[in-house]
Design a protein around this motif. Structure first.
Motif, PDB file in Angstrom:
ATOM      1  N   PHE A  86     -29.317   0.124 -10.793  1.00  0.00           N
ATOM      2  CA  PHE A  86     -29.647  -0.716 -11.938  1.00  0.00           C
ATOM      3  C   PHE A  86     -28.491  -0.873 -12.921  1.00  0.00           C
ATOM      4  N   ALA A  87     -27.457  -0.054 -12.806  1.00  0.00           N
ATOM      5  CA  ALA A  87     -26.286  -0.201 -13.664  1.00  0.00           C
ATOM      6  C   ALA A  87     -25.330  -1.265 -13.124  1.00  0.00           C
ATOM      7  N   ALA A  88     -25.472  -1.623 -11.846  1.00  0.00           N
ATOM      8  CA  ALA A  88     -24.604  -2.633 -11.250  1.00  0.00           C
ATOM      9  C   ALA A  88     -24.958  -4.009 -11.804  1.00  0.00           C
ATOM     10  N   VAL A  89     -23.937  -4.784 -12.078  1.00  0.00           N
ATOM     11  CA  VAL A  89     -24.137  -6.129 -12.598  1.00  0.00           C
ATOM     12  C   VAL A  89     -23.923  -7.109 -11.447  1.00  0.00           C
ATOM     13  N   PRO A  90     -24.976  -7.789 -11.038  1.00  0.00           N
ATOM     14  CA  PRO A  90     -24.827  -8.705  -9.899  1.00  0.00           C
ATOM     15  C   PRO A  90     -24.214 -10.039 -10.306  1.00  0.00           C
ATOM     16  N   ILE A  91     -23.002 -10.276  -9.861  1.00  0.00           N
ATOM     17  CA  ILE A  91     -22.334 -11.546 -10.102  1.00  0.00           C
ATOM     18  C   ILE A  91     -21.765 -12.009  -8.773  1.00  0.00           C
ATOM     19  N   SER A  92     -22.325 -13.049  -8.234  1.00  0.00           N
ATOM     20  CA  SER A  92     -21.872 -13.522  -6.936  1.00  0.00           C
ATOM     21  C   SER A  92     -21.237 -14.904  -7.007  1.00  0.00           C
ATOM     22  N   MET A  93     -21.118 -15.449  -8.202  1.00  0.00           N
ATOM     23  CA  MET A  93     -20.589 -16.800  -8.336  1.00  0.00           C
ATOM     24  C   MET A  93     -19.173 -16.912  -7.783  1.00  0.00           C
ATOM     25  N   VAL A  94     -18.353 -15.924  -8.035  1.00  0.00           N
ATOM     26  CA  VAL A  94     -16.973 -15.957  -7.541  1.00  0.00           C
ATOM     27  C   VAL A  94     -16.969 -15.942  -6.024  1.00  0.00           C
ATOM     28  N   ASP A  95     -17.806 -15.095  -5.423  1.00  0.00           N
ATOM     29  CA  ASP A  95     -17.878 -15.024  -3.967  1.00  0.00           C
ATOM     30  C   ASP A  95     -18.378 -16.339  -3.375  1.00  0.00           C
ATOM     31  N   GLU A  96     -19.392 -16.934  -4.009  1.00  0.00           N
ATOM     32  CA  GLU A  96     -19.920 -18.204  -3.513  1.00  0.00           C
ATOM     33  C   GLU A  96     -18.872 -19.305  -3.607  1.00  0.00           C
ATOM     34  N   ARG A  97     -18.124 -19.315  -4.691  1.00  0.00           N
ATOM     35  CA  ARG A  97     -17.078 -20.330  -4.866  1.00  0.00           C
ATOM     36  C   ARG A  97     -15.989 -20.143  -3.809  1.00  0.00           C
ATOM     37  N   THR A  98     -15.615 -18.903  -3.544  1.00  0.00           N
ATOM     38  CA  THR A  98     -14.590 -18.637  -2.535  1.00  0.00           C
ATOM     39  C   THR A  98     -15.064 -19.062  -1.154  1.00  0.00           C
ATOM     40  N   MET A  99     -16.310 -18.741  -0.809  1.00  0.00           N
ATOM     41  CA  MET A  99     -16.828 -19.128   0.502  1.00  0.00           C
ATOM     42  C   MET A  99     -16.940 -20.643   0.616  1.00  0.00           C
ATOM     43  N   SER A 100     -17.271 -21.318  -0.452  1.00  0.00           N
ATOM     44  CA  SER A 100     -17.315 -22.769  -0.442  1.00  0.00           C
ATOM     45  C   SER A 100     -15.925 -23.344  -0.174  1.00  0.00           C
ATOM     46  N   THR A 101     -14.925 -22.736  -0.794  1.00  0.00           N
ATOM     47  CA  THR A 101     -13.540 -23.166  -0.574  1.00  0.00           C
ATOM     48  C   THR A 101     -13.131 -22.930   0.870  1.00  0.00           C
ATOM     49  N   ILE A 102     -13.486 -21.777   1.411  1.00  0.00           N
ATOM     50  CA  ILE A 102     -13.145 -21.480   2.805  1.00  0.00           C
ATOM     51  C   ILE A 102     -13.802 -22.481   3.743  1.00  0.00           C
ATOM     52  N   THR A 103     -15.057 -22.804   3.478  1.00  0.00           N
ATOM     53  CA  THR A 103     -15.756 -23.780   4.315  1.00  0.00           C
ATOM     54  C   THR A 103     -15.067 -25.145   4.236  1.00  0.00           C
ATOM     55  N   TRP A 104     -14.656 -25.523   3.038  1.00  0.00           N
ATOM     56  CA  TRP A 104     -13.976 -26.799   2.849  1.00  0.00           C
ATOM     57  C   TRP A 104     -12.614 -26.808   3.554  1.00  0.00           C
ATOM     58  N   LEU A 105     -11.852 -25.713   3.421  1.00  0.00           N
ATOM     59  CA  LEU A 105     -10.532 -25.647   4.042  1.00  0.00           C
ATOM     60  C   LEU A 105     -10.603 -25.510   5.552  1.00  0.00           C
ATOM     61  N   ASN A 106     -11.635 -24.868   6.043  1.00  0.00           N
ATOM     62  CA  ASN A 106     -11.746 -24.607   7.476  1.00  0.00           C
ATOM     63  C   ASN A 106     -12.689 -25.625   8.120  1.00  0.00           C
ATOM     64  N   SER A 107     -12.396 -26.893   7.896  1.00  0.00           N
ATOM     65  CA  SER A 107     -13.217 -27.968   8.448  1.00  0.00           C
ATOM     66  C   SER A 107     -13.065 -28.003   9.969  1.00  0.00           C
ATOM     67  N   PRO A 108     -13.919 -28.733  10.664  1.00  0.00           N
ATOM     68  CA  PRO A 108     -13.820 -28.795  12.120  1.00  0.00           C
ATOM     69  C   PRO A 108     -12.447 -29.231  12.624  1.00  0.00           C
ATOM     70  N   ARG A 109     -11.756 -30.065  11.848  1.00  0.00           N
ATOM     71  CA  ARG A 109     -10.423 -30.505  12.274  1.00  0.00           C
ATOM     72  C   ARG A 109      -9.383 -29.396  12.155  1.00  0.00           C
ATOM     73  N   ARG A 110      -9.669 -28.379  11.322  1.00  0.00           N
ATOM     74  CA  ARG A 110      -8.717 -27.284  11.102  1.00  0.00           C
ATOM     75  C   ARG A 110      -9.258 -25.955  11.620  1.00  0.00           C
ATOM     76  N   SER A 111     -10.204 -25.981  12.487  1.00  0.00           N
ATOM     77  CA  SER A 111     -10.899 -24.754  12.884  1.00  0.00           C
ATOM     78  C   SER A 111     -10.039 -23.769  13.664  1.00  0.00           C
ATOM     79  N   ARG A 112      -8.837 -24.140  14.019  1.00  0.00           N
ATOM     80  CA  ARG A 112      -7.978 -23.223  14.781  1.00  0.00           C
ATOM     81  C   ARG A 112      -7.033 -22.412  13.892  1.00  0.00           C
ATOM     82  N   GLN A 113      -7.227 -22.479  12.593  1.00  0.00           N
ATOM     83  CA  GLN A 113      -6.386 -21.692  11.691  1.00  0.00           C
ATOM     84  C   GLN A 113      -6.702 -20.218  11.854  1.00  0.00           C
TER      85      GLN A 113
END
Length: 99
Positions: free
Chosen positions: A53-80
């Motif tokens: 209960f002392a932990a502060v749940p903040i996942s916005m940064v993680d969600e934003r990073t995963m959104s960026t990864i999904t955007w950067l790793n599009s099907p055309r770039r999936s071999r990165q």
């Protein structure tokens, strides 16, 4: 400590002392577990619950990073490879937040 935790989890599930104490007005969950932890039969589970209960749940940064990864790793770039993708994310975040 593991044996005590197992015993205290069973007591908590059955609603036995000290886990049957009522919430007081204006008492937070953290405060409730703090009182339970002070009891000799609730120390281990109380300490664990206080950590949770002392932990502060903040996942916005993680969600934003995963959104960026999904955007950067599009099907055309999936071999990165992972290192290249990681470098792209670091550069993009650096430019978005500024030096």
């Amino acid at each position: 400590a593991l044996t005590l935790l197992k015993e205290q989890l069973k007591s908590y599930g059955k609603g036995l002392e000290p886990f049957n104490r009522c919430f007081r007005p204006q008492e937070s969950l953290y405060s409730w577990w703090e009182q339970v932890q002070q009891d000799e039969f609730g120390g281990v589970l109380g300490a664990l619950a206080m950590k949770i209960f002392a932990a502060v749940p903040i996942s916005m940064v993680d969600e934003r990073t995963m959104s960026t990864i999904t955007w950067l790793n599009s099907p055309r770039r999936s071999r990165q490879d992972i290192a290249m993708l990681q470098d792209h994310v670091k550069i993009r975040q650096w430019h978005r937040t500024g030096p």
